[in-house]
Design an enzyme around this catalytic site. Sequence first.
Site, PDB file in Angstrom:
ATOM      1  N   GLY A 116      16.440  73.924   9.046  1.00 57.43           N
ATOM      2  CA  GLY A 116      16.105  72.743   9.630  1.00 57.43           C
ATOM      3  C   GLY A 116      15.315  72.893  11.050  1.00 57.43           C
TER       4      GLY A 116
ATOM      5  N   ILE B  64      20.935  71.174  15.611  1.00 55.50           N
ATOM      6  CA  ILE B  64      21.336  70.132  16.493  1.00 55.50           C
ATOM      7  C   ILE B  64      22.694  69.832  16.155  1.00 55.50           C
ATOM      8  CG2 ILE B  64      18.986  68.907  16.244  1.00 55.50           C
ATOM      9  CD1 ILE B  64      19.844  67.203  14.088  1.00 55.50           C
ATOM     10  N   ASP B  65      23.331  70.425  15.366  1.00 52.84           N
ATOM     11  CA  ASP B  65      24.963  70.088  15.022  1.00 52.84           C
ATOM     12  C   ASP B  65      25.608  70.678  16.159  1.00 52.84           C
ATOM     13  OD1 ASP B  65      24.110  68.497  12.860  1.00 52.84           O
ATOM     14  OD2 ASP B  65      24.757  70.015  11.414  1.00 52.84           O
TER      15      ASP B  65
ATOM     16  N   SER C 208      18.876  65.967  43.895  1.00 50.44           N
ATOM     17  CA  SER C 208      18.087  67.282  44.526  1.00 50.44           C
ATOM     18  C   SER C 208      18.773  68.500  44.395  1.00 50.44           C
ATOM     19  CB  SER C 208      17.980  67.022  45.949  1.00 50.44           C
ATOM     20  OG  SER C 208      17.444  65.943  46.508  1.00 50.44           O
ATOM     21  N   ASN C 209      20.189  68.653  43.790  1.00 46.59           N
ATOM     22  CA  ASN C 209      20.721  69.865  43.489  1.00 46.59           C
ATOM     23  C   ASN C 209      20.720  70.852  44.577  1.00 46.59           C
ATOM     24  OD1 ASN C 209      22.368  71.281  41.537  1.00 46.59           O
ATOM     25  ND2 ASN C 209      20.567  72.605  41.005  1.00 46.59           N
TER      26      ASN C 209
ATOM     27  N   ARG D 238      -6.183  63.852  38.581  1.00 45.74           N
ATOM     28  CA  ARG D 238      -5.422  62.954  38.658  1.00 45.74           C
ATOM     29  C   ARG D 238      -4.019  63.215  39.554  1.00 45.74           C
ATOM     30  NH1 ARG D 238      -9.485  61.341  37.478  1.00 45.74           N
ATOM     31  NH2 ARG D 238     -10.096  59.945  35.638  1.00 45.74           N
TER      32      ARG D 238
ATOM     33  N   MET E 272      11.839  56.714  40.526  1.00 47.46           N
ATOM     34  CA  MET E 272      12.113  56.643  39.020  1.00 47.46           C
ATOM     35  C   MET E 272      12.993  57.954  38.614  1.00 47.46           C
ATOM     36  SD  MET E 272       8.666  58.012  37.119  1.00 47.46           S
ATOM     37  CE  MET E 272       9.281  58.038  35.748  1.00 47.46           C
ATOM     38  N   GLN E 273      12.765  59.135  39.420  1.00 44.74           N
ATOM     39  CA  GLN E 273      13.764  60.264  39.433  1.00 44.74           C
ATOM     40  C   GLN E 273      15.333  59.669  39.413  1.00 44.74           C
ATOM     41  OE1 GLN E 273      11.435  63.743  40.919  1.00 44.74           O
ATOM     42  NE2 GLN E 273      10.604  61.769  41.726  1.00 44.74           N
ATOM     43  N   GLN E 274      15.343  58.971  40.253  1.00 43.23           N
ATOM     44  CA  GLN E 274      16.763  58.578  40.736  1.00 43.23           C
ATOM     45  C   GLN E 274      17.413  57.495  39.892  1.00 43.23           C
ATOM     46  OE1 GLN E 274      16.703  57.467  44.850  1.00 43.23           O
ATOM     47  NE2 GLN E 274      18.367  59.090  45.416  1.00 43.23           N
TER      48      GLN E 274
END
Length: 758
Positions: free
Chosen positions: A28, A142-143, A510-511, A635, A642-644
Amino acid sequence: MAKRQDTKKFFENLSGSGKSIGVLTSGGDAQGMNAAVRAVVRMGIYVGAKVYFIHEGGTVIGSARCKEFRSHEGRLKAAHHLVQHGITNLCVIGGDGSLTGANLFREEWSGLLEELVQQGLIDQEAAQNNSELHIVGMVGSIDNDFCGTDMTIGTDSALHRIIEVVDAIMTTAQSHQRTFVLEVMGRHCGYLALVSALACGADWVLIPEMPPEDGWEEQMCQKLSESRSRGSRLNIIIVAEGATDRHGKAITVDNVKDVSTLTCDKEETKSRTYRCGNNFIRPNWPSCISSASRMGVEAVLALLEASATTPACVVSLCGNQAVRLPLMECVQMTQDVQKAMDEKNFEEAVRLRGRSFENNLNTYKLLSFRKADSELPHSSFNVAVLNVGAPAAGMNAAVRSAVRVGISEGHKMFAVNDGFEGFYKGQIKEIKWGDVGGWTGQGGSILGTKRTLPAKYLDKIAEQIRIHNINALLVIGGFEAFLGVMELSAAREKYNEFCVPMVMVPATVSNNIPGSDLSIGADTALNAITDTCDRIKQSASGTKRRVFIIETMGGYCGYLASVGGLAAGADAVYIYEEPFDIRDLQSNVEHLTEKMKTGIQRGLVLRNENSNVNFTTDFIYQLYSEEGKGVFDCRKNVLGHMQQGGAPSPFDRNFGTKISAKAIQWISKKLKESYKEGKVFANTEDTACLLGMRRRALVFQPVVQLKEETDFVHRIPKEQWWLKLRPLMKILAKYKTSYDVSDSGQLEHVTRIRPKKD
């Protein structure tokens, strides 16, 4: 353990080796397989090997279950194909069936070559040149049903899909006071059900490894009723598709729904079922943690180091370390789990699943089932918990865990609002079991968090500790939390109030906390970065050639940019820890220019927000735009907060839950040790600690001892493990660079957890 040869000699020995590597995906499909394939191909090319796709072996090269390969004739045909292409190294990405078949193929190899010679299909020289077949596996399932690995490729992505469903239905369930029964994949393994239950705070979970006791229906109804009586407006029940009772009878979501509706729901509540099946869980973006790039690189190194006596192995990540394990040891343990379940030896089945699975199960039981007051130990200790620093997804899960474990340990728990600022202002109140219901999936900090440090307010904080008789502190937060615990610890000489056990749990996107490889919130931020990068790159599909410049958070710590760049397939990543100049920028532009000329349509460049005071995101954007004229346009995007924000990832929910539970258990131990003559007095170094993830284990470290490891000016550790990943990112972006193999995985053996003897 033998010392690994040095990096230079290792690659000198490979030079001109002419090795060929075949890579296939079997069984799978699982999210992350493509990243593993990419890593195998590019690392193979980097070391001078010829790499072949074996198609249909979803994924970019197709994934299939091959009945013909199960026969001797099919394997003989496969051997002929490999010899024709000179392939003597196989990287197999699949489940236990695929990997077991690959190992059988390896064991039969010499006999298959003899047959091919006898049949005149190959000559003796070809047989001699291809006399050894080396196998390295990566588990794509995935299991997460393969023993010996913490998490298989695709598992974390599947958890993301499940939690998305739970989060989505919780609003409806709460509005209408409903009970939702959710079925998830897991015919033989309850990992997805168990961890998703832990991540969403489910009321009940049913898994194959630990069937419920007889009379479970009444017990479940009692549990749901108790939850409703405390004010809860919804209930979540998660059922693994392979769940059974103690007698082997299947327990389906429909069974559970009927029990819930006919027996439990005495009020006007209704039950609904929802199935997170194969077709829902599999197709989607891979999460950051399941990108599998590191495993793909490690697989290539393992193949190139293999000899005639090296057993087939599987590569996995344990903690943040690459690990190689003998394939058949893992297969045998996986089979032993099923054997234990068939024999109804369920405790043994849980142990064989591994320490991580057992810890998950124990933590779920601890947090989900409140003991009666008469059963609780009476410690008479008051423990305060507070958040300090910027918000990080997973903080609320950590607080919930602390409160419920603390209550289970017999403590009275107190919540401090708004960090140390709220502490000195007296914003302190008792918090009970039901008060933290539903907190696991909430982003931000429900308690409130601020960056205020305690040094200026020691008198007032000491006074509040006396007023509320606080006997221990749990501080959850970022660098300010680390500094705060250090300041309180240093003030013990003047204030006896601070002579109590105190522990800090790292929580920051930030780790950047010394003493811990990972922080709560960092995984959610990484997933936000990779998801955004994937969407941004996809936006350029079908358009002209384009390079995207992305700015990430992290302060002076380049963790988010570097690991996010590795997961997203970045072409360059600029960070403070690795100084760069205009020549490096020019070299990167030239590299992208050449790349675009080969037909590639998109490029990706990440920059940490404080990587360089002069080479800003605007500067890099303008430089790339100018130098790329006629070849590509640019660009730029600043990802910002948005990361927080947003709901925490499954990893952060579970990491926050387990690390906080361990912190409270440590506090309980220290309280008992330091309680003398009717009071708590703890003033030794080992009673003011940081609990961090070090390689593969959670470790308590006195904060005083971490001073030497800390760059206080830039608020980062002096040594950071993830910097070793940066050459890997460059290799996958097709740069010519050196790669340090000294920290690569070495063959280990599967550890079996033995039952404790009385």
